[in-house]
Design an enzyme around this catalytic site. Structure first.
Site, PDB file in Angstrom:
ATOM      1  CB  CYS A   1      -0.903  -0.044   1.231  1.00 32.03           C
ATOM      2  SG  CYS A   1      -1.720   1.504   1.644  1.00 32.03           S
TER       3      CYS A   1
ATOM      4  CB  CYS B   1       0.331   1.718   4.119  1.00 31.06           C
ATOM      5  SG  CYS B   1      -1.386   1.211   4.013  1.00 31.06           S
TER       6      CYS B   1
END
Length: 144
Positions: free
Chosen positions: A69, A72
């Site tokens: 991600c 993230c």
């Protein structure tokens, strides 16, 4: 008479009692002698997660994330910066949803990053999406 807080060791996950007035001093784990506060987010698996959420008297802020991600990974340094500024009043932890899929499913994590704050074993707040360090600190302090 002082009130003792339960603080879970970031290293061995043992529960320690720390007098509330001495929380700022940090302290070390009675079992493994590691510092109770490192200024870094704590990586948790399912067993350690349950111990931190269920036994800690500190509010626990969880970053549900995954290595693939992009947002993230972008937020990780901000989350670490927030941990440095918010400890020892809060415990910031990370759960890799790729490695802990059952944990992510248990909490209905549908998008990542998702932040969730727990206090007294219960989820009290949730926020999806990446944030910078200042926004993270503001959100966390507004919840508890």
């Amino acid at each position: 008479m002082s009130d003792a807080l339960h603080v879970v060791c970031p290293q061995c996950h043992s529960v320690n009692r720390v007098p509330a007035e001495r929380l700022a001093e940090g302290g070390t784990c009675g079992k493994c002698k590691a510092p109770l506060f490192t200024g870094e987010p704590v990586e948790l698996d399912a067993a350690a997660f349950d111990k931190h959420i269920g036994r800690s008297d500190l509010p626990v802020v969880v970053d549900f994330w995954a290595p693939w991600c992009g947002p993230c990974r972008m937020m990780a340094p901000a989350f670490a910066q927030a941990a440095r500024s918010l400890e020892p009043r809060y415990r910031l932890v990370k759960v890799n949803t790729e490695e802990e899929q059952q944990l992510a499913a248990r909490f209905g994590i549908r998008s990542i990053p998702t932040l969730a704050m727990f206090k007294g074993g219960r989820e009290i707040a949730r926020q999806a999406g990446a944030m910078d360090a200042a926004s993270l600190v503001r959100w966390i302090q507004a919840q508890a």
